[in-house]
Enzyme design. Structure first.
Site, mmCIF file in Angstrom:
data_model
loop_
_atom_site.group_PDB
_atom_site.id
_atom_site.type_symbol
_atom_site.label_atom_id
_atom_site.label_comp_id
_atom_site.label_asym_id
_atom_site.label_seq_id
_atom_site.Cartn_x
_atom_site.Cartn_y
_atom_site.Cartn_z
ATOM 1 N N ARG A 24 0.816 -1.215 0.000
ATOM 2 C CA ARG A 24 0.000 0.000 0.000
ATOM 3 C C ARG A 24 0.855 1.273 0.000
ATOM 4 N NH1 ARG A 24 -4.843 -2.016 4.094
ATOM 5 N NH2 ARG A 24 -5.986 -3.165 2.492
ATOM 6 N N GLU A 36 -2.086 -10.289 -3.650
ATOM 7 C CA GLU A 36 -3.406 -10.897 -3.848
ATOM 8 C C GLU A 36 -3.306 -12.408 -3.974
ATOM 9 O OE1 GLU A 36 -6.425 -9.877 -3.594
ATOM 10 O OE2 GLU A 36 -5.786 -7.860 -3.084
ATOM 11 N N GLN A 41 -6.380 -17.990 0.352
ATOM 12 C CA GLN A 41 -6.270 -19.177 1.221
ATOM 13 C C GLN A 41 -5.162 -19.071 2.268
ATOM 14 O OE1 GLN A 41 -5.931 -21.275 -2.391
ATOM 15 N NE2 GLN A 41 -7.612 -22.634 -1.924
ATOM 16 N N GLY A 80 2.210 -22.693 1.422
ATOM 17 C CA GLY A 80 1.298 -23.749 0.987
ATOM 18 C C GLY A 80 0.641 -23.441 -0.354
ATOM 19 N N TYR A 81 -0.135 -24.384 -0.847
ATOM 20 C CA TYR A 81 -0.834 -24.222 -2.139
ATOM 21 C C TYR A 81 0.150 -23.738 -3.212
ATOM 22 C CZ TYR A 81 -4.940 -24.541 0.839
ATOM 23 O OH TYR A 81 -5.870 -24.949 1.749
ATOM 24 N N TYR A 119 -11.718 -12.416 -9.895
ATOM 25 C CA TYR A 119 -11.424 -11.688 -8.656
ATOM 26 C C TYR A 119 -10.064 -10.987 -8.731
ATOM 27 C CZ TYR A 119 -9.684 -10.502 -4.166
ATOM 28 O OH TYR A 119 -9.107 -9.781 -3.164
ATOM 29 N N ASP A 137 -14.546 -11.158 -2.849
ATOM 30 C CA ASP A 137 -13.918 -12.313 -2.213
ATOM 31 C C ASP A 137 -14.796 -12.713 -1.035
ATOM 32 O OD1 ASP A 137 -13.450 -10.405 -0.300
ATOM 33 O OD2 ASP A 137 -11.287 -10.725 -0.163
ATOM 34 N N CYS A 199 -27.370 -1.116 7.553
ATOM 35 C CA CYS A 199 -27.267 -2.568 7.401
ATOM 36 C C CYS A 199 -28.629 -3.237 7.609
ATOM 37 C CB CYS A 199 -26.246 -3.111 8.399
ATOM 38 S SG CYS A 199 -26.059 -4.895 8.291
HETATM 39 FE FE1 SF4 Z 1 -21.588 -6.395 9.277
HETATM 40 FE FE2 SF4 Z 1 -22.725 -5.642 11.555
HETATM 41 FE FE3 SF4 Z 1 -21.679 -3.849 9.905
HETATM 42 FE FE4 SF4 Z 1 -23.919 -5.089 9.249
HETATM 43 S S1 SF4 Z 1 -23.624 -3.703 10.962
HETATM 44 S S2 SF4 Z 1 -22.166 -4.737 7.907
HETATM 45 S S3 SF4 Z 1 -23.530 -7.110 10.107
HETATM 46 S S4 SF4 Z 1 -20.590 -5.445 11.032
#
Ligand code: SF4
Length: 334
Positions: A24, A36, A41, A80-81, A119, A137, A199
């Site tokens: 960054r 990336e 994994q 790994g991988y 991705y 992702d 949310c």
């Molecule tokens: Fe995730 Fe909670 Fe933020 Fe919703 S409010 S995006 S569930 S951390």
């Protein structure tokens, strides 16, 4: 809430809360690509430990393009991988051959490069070049699923947000960071989330319902004997093995074919040096490490443990357990 306001919240949060990762500092496309691929994994703490080492060994895309399989797997050792590492090298070669050594900035050209899927192309385009390319992702998918209380269209949601962003680079990394640090899989930190007021899952008390649980593959328990056979010079008997999970690296003689596919070597075990546990995908393995002697060693090679030979991490664990790590072994030799 309009996508542009959501995007702004994510970008502002990222500006204040981003972790200081080495790539960054400059957003050099080659470094972004390496980071990336490593992060697929693999946990970020592990990536950080290996990123600088890999960059020291292969500071440029051109240096990586010239590397052979052994160089690449040795520099990747511990992550790994290993197929990822060889694909990265193959991709570097393709960039040298087709794009004159300059990583392209648009997704359509990036996905033509071996090892780069939808991705990774989106990540390179947006993070290195600030292009309006979406990424999804595991972290991003989880945040979007909870934010919209809907996991059916992650790419559409990510596209809408990245097109509404001031900085696609900050928006995409912000989504990834919120997923990694705040909207965590098990226990999301909703009280600290910049998106809490928007949310849908939080508003309807359904945070736990997203993403919907997936069936995990059953775990297999294995016990495998490993044999440490050494010569008078302290070299260790190993064999390069190919096939699934073997990655053309050097493996120790063993008494099992369920994971290590090549035929076991005929050895005379002498002393149990110890045991250790190791996990490979869904296999939990208990390795038992024996000192041993071998009469016939055809097909095997004597490897100096201090050398840079390509090996999986369980080999290093076994050598460490026996007190062999770039030094002479502690147990008796034939
Ligand atoms: Fe995730 Fe909670 Fe933020 Fe919703 S409010 S995006 S569930 S951390």
């Amino acid at each position: 809430m309009p996508a542009s306001l959501l995007a702004r919240k994510i970008e502002r949060w990222f500006a204040r809360n981003q972790r200081r990762f080495p790539w960054r500092k400059t957003y050099d496309p080659y470094q972004v690509w390496v980071s990336e691929v490593m992060a697929q994994q693999t946990r970020m703490e592990v990536v950080l430990a290996y990123f600088e080492r890999f960059l020291k060994r292969f500071p440029t895309l051109q240096a990586l393009a010239k590397a052979d399989d052994d160089d690449v797997t040795a520099a990747w050792s511990g992550l790994g991988y290993y197929r990822r590492a060889r694909m990265l090298r193959d991709g570097a070669r393709a960039v040298c051959a087709r794009f004159d050594g300059a990583i392209p900035r648009d997704v359509e050209a990036l996905v033509e490069i071996p090892g780069i899927g939808r991705y990774t192309a989106g990540a390179i385009a947006s993070i290195a070049f600030d292009e309006r390319a979406p990424i999804v992702d595991g972290n991003v998918a989880r945040v979007l699923a909870r934010l919209f209380a809907d996991e059916s269209q992650p790419w559409e949601r990510a596209t809408e947000l990245v097109h509404a962003a001031k900085s696609p680079r900050d928006l995409n990394q912000g989504l990834m960071e919120i997923g990694a640090l705040v909207c965590k899989p098990g226990k999301p930190l909703c009280h600290a989330c910049p998106l809490r007021d928007d949310c849908a899952a939080f508003a309807t008390n359904r945070v736990d319902a997203f993403p919907s649980p997936k069936k995990k593959p059953a775990t297999r328990q294995l016990r495998i004997a490993l044999y440490l056979v050494t010569d008078r010079r302290g070299r260790v008997l190993m064999r390069r093995e190919s096939g699934p999970l073997m990655n053309a690296m050097f493996h120790l003689p063993h008494g099992d074919t369920s994971l290590l596919t090549a035929a076991p070597i005929a050895v005379s075990p002498k002393e149990l040096l110890g045991t250790f546990r190791h996990t490979v995908t869904n296999r939990r393995i208990e390795f038992e490490v024996f000192s041993a002697t071998a009469k016939r060693t055809a097909g095997f090679a004597w490897i100096d443990p201090a050398s840079d030979f390509p090996h999986p991490s369980y080999v290093r664990k076994a050598l460490r357990l026996a007190g062999i790590e770039g030094q002479r072994p502690l147990f008796a030799r034939p």
